[in-house]
Design a protein around this motif. Structure first.
Motif, PDB file in Angstrom:
ATOM      1  N   LEU A 190       1.288   0.114   3.273  1.00 14.52           N
ATOM      2  CA  LEU A 190       0.448  -0.998   2.643  1.00 14.52           C
ATOM      3  C   LEU A 190      -0.494  -1.527   3.382  1.00 14.52           C
ATOM      4  O   LEU A 190      -1.403  -2.292   3.231  1.00 14.52           O
ATOM      5  N   PHE A 191      -0.542  -1.228   4.956  1.00 17.56           N
ATOM      6  CA  PHE A 191      -1.499  -1.690   5.647  1.00 17.56           C
ATOM      7  C   PHE A 191      -2.591  -0.736   5.942  1.00 17.56           C
ATOM      8  O   PHE A 191      -3.740  -1.339   6.541  1.00 17.56           O
ATOM      9  N   LEU A 192      -2.740   0.296   5.250  1.00 17.22           N
ATOM     10  CA  LEU A 192      -3.883   1.332   5.327  1.00 17.22           C
ATOM     11  C   LEU A 192      -4.873   1.215   4.614  1.00 17.22           C
ATOM     12  O   LEU A 192      -5.409   2.050   3.648  1.00 17.22           O
ATOM     13  N   ILE A 193      -5.414  -0.165   4.147  1.00 17.23           N
ATOM     14  CA  ILE A 193      -6.045  -0.324   3.326  1.00 17.23           C
ATOM     15  C   ILE A 193      -7.789   0.178   3.463  1.00 17.23           C
ATOM     16  O   ILE A 193      -8.489   0.422   2.488  1.00 17.23           O
ATOM     17  N   ASN A 194      -7.806   0.828   4.648  1.00 15.80           N
ATOM     18  CA  ASN A 194      -9.320   1.348   5.167  1.00 15.80           C
ATOM     19  C   ASN A 194      -9.246   2.817   5.081  1.00 15.80           C
ATOM     20  O   ASN A 194     -10.245   3.486   5.170  1.00 15.80           O
ATOM     21  N   LYS A 195      -7.892   3.538   4.607  1.00 12.62           N
ATOM     22  CA  LYS A 195      -7.778   4.655   4.511  1.00 12.62           C
ATOM     23  C   LYS A 195      -7.979   5.184   3.059  1.00 12.62           C
ATOM     24  O   LYS A 195      -7.685   4.519   2.323  1.00 12.62           O
ATOM     25  N   LEU A 202      -0.848   3.008  -3.840  1.00 20.19           N
ATOM     26  CA  LEU A 202      -0.856   1.824  -4.714  1.00 20.19           C
ATOM     27  C   LEU A 202      -0.459   2.050  -6.301  1.00 20.19           C
ATOM     28  O   LEU A 202       0.402   1.688  -6.894  1.00 20.19           O
ATOM     29  N   GLU A 203      -1.077   3.228  -6.482  1.00 19.87           N
ATOM     30  CA  GLU A 203      -0.592   3.892  -7.809  1.00 19.87           C
ATOM     31  C   GLU A 203       0.808   4.246  -8.120  1.00 19.87           C
ATOM     32  O   GLU A 203       1.646   4.171  -9.016  1.00 19.87           O
ATOM     33  N   LYS A 204       1.240   5.067  -6.771  1.00 19.33           N
ATOM     34  CA  LYS A 204       2.774   5.363  -6.513  1.00 19.33           C
ATOM     35  C   LYS A 204       3.633   4.164  -6.725  1.00 19.33           C
ATOM     36  O   LYS A 204       4.597   4.266  -7.411  1.00 19.33           O
ATOM     37  N   LEU A 205       3.128   3.028  -5.842  1.00 18.32           N
ATOM     38  CA  LEU A 205       3.984   1.789  -5.997  1.00 18.32           C
ATOM     39  C   LEU A 205       3.877   1.109  -7.346  1.00 18.32           C
ATOM     40  O   LEU A 205       5.038   0.565  -7.855  1.00 18.32           O
ATOM     41  N   THR A 207       3.872   2.979 -10.179  1.00 18.27           N
ATOM     42  CA  THR A 207       4.655   3.577 -11.158  1.00 18.27           C
ATOM     43  C   THR A 207       6.079   3.209 -10.692  1.00 18.27           C
ATOM     44  O   THR A 207       6.895   3.113 -11.764  1.00 18.27           O
ATOM     45  N   CYS A 208       6.702   2.740  -9.538  1.00 22.22           N
ATOM     46  CA  CYS A 208       7.883   2.370  -9.143  1.00 22.22           C
ATOM     47  C   CYS A 208       8.444   1.196  -9.911  1.00 22.22           C
ATOM     48  O   CYS A 208       9.288   1.048 -10.424  1.00 22.22           O
ATOM     49  N   VAL A 209       7.251   0.085 -10.032  1.00 18.72           N
ATOM     50  CA  VAL A 209       7.823  -1.097 -10.517  1.00 18.72           C
ATOM     51  C   VAL A 209       7.107  -1.281 -11.956  1.00 18.72           C
ATOM     52  O   VAL A 209       7.677  -2.341 -12.606  1.00 18.72           O
ATOM     53  N   SER A 210       6.701  -0.260 -12.541  1.00 15.23           N
ATOM     54  CA  SER A 210       6.431  -0.081 -13.906  1.00 15.23           C
ATOM     55  C   SER A 210       5.193  -1.276 -14.477  1.00 15.23           C
ATOM     56  O   SER A 210       5.342  -1.668 -15.464  1.00 15.23           O
ATOM     57  N   PHE A 211       4.346  -1.476 -13.480  1.00 12.25           N
ATOM     58  CA  PHE A 211       3.135  -2.561 -13.993  1.00 12.25           C
ATOM     59  C   PHE A 211       1.991  -2.068 -13.104  1.00 12.25           C
ATOM     60  O   PHE A 211       2.256  -1.653 -11.872  1.00 12.25           O
ATOM     61  N   PRO A 212       0.819  -2.396 -13.592  1.00 16.67           N
ATOM     62  CA  PRO A 212      -0.273  -1.888 -12.788  1.00 16.67           C
ATOM     63  C   PRO A 212      -0.593  -3.011 -11.495  1.00 16.67           C
ATOM     64  O   PRO A 212      -0.286  -4.218 -11.610  1.00 16.67           O
ATOM     65  N   ILE A 213      -1.125  -2.696 -10.602  1.00 18.14           N
ATOM     66  CA  ILE A 213      -1.729  -3.484  -9.355  1.00 18.14           C
ATOM     67  C   ILE A 213      -3.032  -3.629  -9.276  1.00 18.14           C
ATOM     68  O   ILE A 213      -3.619  -2.861  -8.794  1.00 18.14           O
ATOM     69  N   HIS A 214      -3.741  -4.839  -9.733  1.00 16.22           N
ATOM     70  CA  HIS A 214      -4.910  -5.040  -9.365  1.00 16.22           C
ATOM     71  C   HIS A 214      -5.349  -6.345  -9.062  1.00 16.22           C
ATOM     72  O   HIS A 214      -6.514  -6.640  -8.706  1.00 16.22           O
ATOM     73  N   SER A 215      -4.370  -7.118  -8.461  1.00 15.54           N
ATOM     74  CA  SER A 215      -4.480  -8.039  -7.679  1.00 15.54           C
ATOM     75  C   SER A 215      -3.549  -8.596  -6.358  1.00 15.54           C
ATOM     76  O   SER A 215      -2.534  -7.752  -6.530  1.00 15.54           O
ATOM     77  N   LEU A 216      -3.687  -9.407  -5.539  1.00 14.88           N
ATOM     78  CA  LEU A 216      -2.909  -9.704  -4.566  1.00 14.88           C
ATOM     79  C   LEU A 216      -1.458 -10.092  -4.990  1.00 14.88           C
ATOM     80  O   LEU A 216      -0.429 -10.124  -4.769  1.00 14.88           O
ATOM     81  N   ASP A 218      -0.276  -9.175  -8.011  1.00 15.65           N
ATOM     82  CA  ASP A 218       0.417  -8.309  -8.573  1.00 15.65           C
ATOM     83  C   ASP A 218       1.167  -7.275  -7.244  1.00 15.65           C
ATOM     84  O   ASP A 218       2.370  -6.757  -7.323  1.00 15.65           O
ATOM     85  N   LEU A 219       0.573  -6.937  -6.273  1.00 20.61           N
ATOM     86  CA  LEU A 219       0.887  -6.353  -5.112  1.00 20.61           C
ATOM     87  C   LEU A 219       2.130  -7.065  -4.476  1.00 20.61           C
ATOM     88  O   LEU A 219       3.161  -6.313  -4.320  1.00 20.61           O
ATOM     89  N   LEU A 220       2.018  -8.583  -4.320  1.00 20.70           N
ATOM     90  CA  LEU A 220       3.084  -9.016  -3.781  1.00 20.70           C
ATOM     91  C   LEU A 220       4.638  -9.001  -4.763  1.00 20.70           C
ATOM     92  O   LEU A 220       5.479  -8.974  -4.215  1.00 20.70           O
ATOM     93  N   LYS A 221       4.047  -9.306  -5.895  1.00 23.57           N
ATOM     94  CA  LYS A 221       5.382  -9.112  -6.900  1.00 23.57           C
ATOM     95  C   LYS A 221       6.128  -7.447  -6.891  1.00 23.57           C
ATOM     96  O   LYS A 221       7.004  -7.570  -6.988  1.00 23.57           O
TER      97      LYS A 221
END
Length: 469
Positions: A190-195, A202-205, A207-216, A218-221
């Motif tokens: 999660l820290f490798l934002i520059n990689k 994030l796409e794999k994450l 998939t795990c939680v069954s909702f898209p991640i488009h914002s902070l 979303d990511l924290l949820k």
């Protein structure tokens, strides 16, 4: 060296240089169960619980300590990570072992050969085939669970990515092994934002939680859902493997803008990257406190220094070193904020550069409270420091700056099922260290008094600190 055996140094009293040390180890430390609260063992192998194919498979695959030694000895990469046969790789390791004299690998190798296979011979070219055959015969009838039980390993905590489905841990829990196996939440990706790998992760994450991640948000949820999932599956520890603690200024709105900028394909500045990382680290630690988890910080490694081998072999290939980061200000800012807000979880920090030992020892002492004895731990000698000299320096600095008696003790940090005699190694060093203080008249000559301290450091403190089910 053909006639030399380990009997003249791997004795019952190995590393124990006085009668007091001998009594402390044999009467108090030796038979204590092991809680190995940080390692990199494979849950898949434990769940399958099938004997390993051979000693090379059990001992060399993934062990970058040995890989570094073999490279230093001029062994061709073919016999380290290449396509040579397992026996050929083992033979090249055997060829290297005599040259590891005074490296901890020499001690570990012969302790492991003695404890698991009752081998006293020094591993070298002339003994390789005999040792390989004997060990393979024994390994053919030993499953990973049996190897762990043989060493009296009561608990292990593996190192697991937040997107892991923990299916192997669930399978292990059903099998009723002697050793309890718990996951550890390690969100380094999660820290490798520059990689370049960040978006796919994030796409794999998602998939795990069954909702898209488009914002902070979303990511924290998503992270919170994975923390909840790990907690349900017995997780009680988190871990970070970072060069440093990130404690730069940020706001959630700024981090949200930075994340969206990255997801749009833009390149981030160093300042933006640091703000994002600081935000994620803060929110993770807040979640850990809410779950009453222990958070671990493995700090100071400078990783993947050999770009050629990184391109050929990938990460974790034995090309990492001590870094020379300055940690004090970032640790103070980060732990200080969490403490001030009442959300500082039990914490273990591990230092990789011995020049910073006293920095870590004193920093962890700043944030202890009455809620838990030894809440803030400076962890055992790690990686390049988990040898006799490194462990003694860590315990001496901890004794001078804090409470050695509240120390939660040793861990293997290993990928090998044969690494657990490292706990014996630590326990012998601890007992000899205390006995030397008795000899010098620095501590009471009272075996029961010292013996309780030894047993606490070897086992009891970890039981009380981690509170595993």
């Amino acid at each position: 060296m053909a006639s030399i055996t380990s009997k003249n140094f791997i004795t019952e009293n190995f590393l124990l240089n006085s009668d007091i040390a001998i009594k402390l180890y044999h009467d108090f430390a030796k038979d204590m169960p092991i809680i190995d609260y940080h390692n990199h063992l494979s849950p898949k192998q434990i769940a399958a619980n099938k004997p390993m194919a051979n000693l090379s498979d059990a001992w060399l695959n993934g062990d970058h300590y040995k890989w570094r030694a073999m490279r230093a000895n001029g062994i061709d990469e073919k016999y380290i990570t290449g396509n040579a046969s397992q026996e050929e790789k083992f033979n090249k390791w055997a060829e290297t072992v005599p040259y590891t004299l005074r490296n901890p690998l020499f001690h570990w190798t012969h302790l492991e050969l003695k404890r698991y296979f009752d081998v006293d011979a020094i591993l070298q070219e002339s003994t390789a085939s005999t040792i390989y055959a004997k060990a393979n015969t024994i390994l053919a009838h030993k499953t990973p669970a049996q190897l762990l039980e043989q060493m009296n390993v009561e608990v292990i905590c593996t190192t697991d990515d937040p997107i892991d489905d923990l299916a192997y841990h669930q399978e292990i829990a059903k099998q009723g092994f002697f050793t309890k196996v718990y996951p550890t939440f390690r969100p380094d990706q999660l820290f490798l934002i520059n990689k370049t790998s960040f978006e796919s992760y994030l796409e794999k994450l998602a998939t795990c939680v069954s909702f898209p991640i488009h914002s902070l948000d979303d990511l924290l949820k998503a992270i919170q859902e994975r923390v909840d999932f790990f907690n349900t599956n017995g997780c009680r520890l988190s871990d970070f493997g970072l060069e440093q603690i990130y404690a730069f200024d940020f706001t959630d709105d700024e981090a949200n803008t930075i994340l969206k900028k990255r997801l749009s394909g833009s390149v981030l500045s160093e300042a933006e990257t640091n703000s994002y990382k600081s935000c994620i680290q803060y929110h993770l630690s807040k979640m850990y406190h809410a779950k009453n988890w222990v958070q671990q910080f493995h700090l100071g490694a400078l990783r993947d220094n050999n770009t050629r081998l990184l391109e050929e072999l990938g990460a974790d290939s034995g090309c990492d070193s001590m870094g020379d980061n300055a940690h004090a200000k970032s640790m103070s800012a980060f732990f200080g904020r969490l403490d001030h807000e009442g959300i500082l979880a039990k914490t273990i920090s591990y230092n990789l550069n011995p020049s910073q030992n006293e920095v870590f020892a004193t920093m962890m002492g700043n944030y202890n409270t009455g809620e838990c004895a030894g809440k803030m731990q400076w962890g055992s000698g790690w990686w390049f420091l988990d040898q006799k000299d490194g462990m003694e320096k860590q315990m001496n600095a901890l004794s001078n700056m804090g409470l050695l008696s509240r120390f939660v003790g040793m861990l293997t940090d290993s990928r090998s099922f044969l690494s657990f005699p490292r706990h014996e190694y630590f326990r012998r060093i601890l007992c000899d260290l205390l006995a030397e203080d008795v000899r010098k008249g620095l501590v009471p000559d009272d075996l029961n008094f010292l013996g309780k301290m030894v047993q606490d450091i070897c086992y009891n403190n970890a039981v009380n600190y981690f509170k595993f089910n």
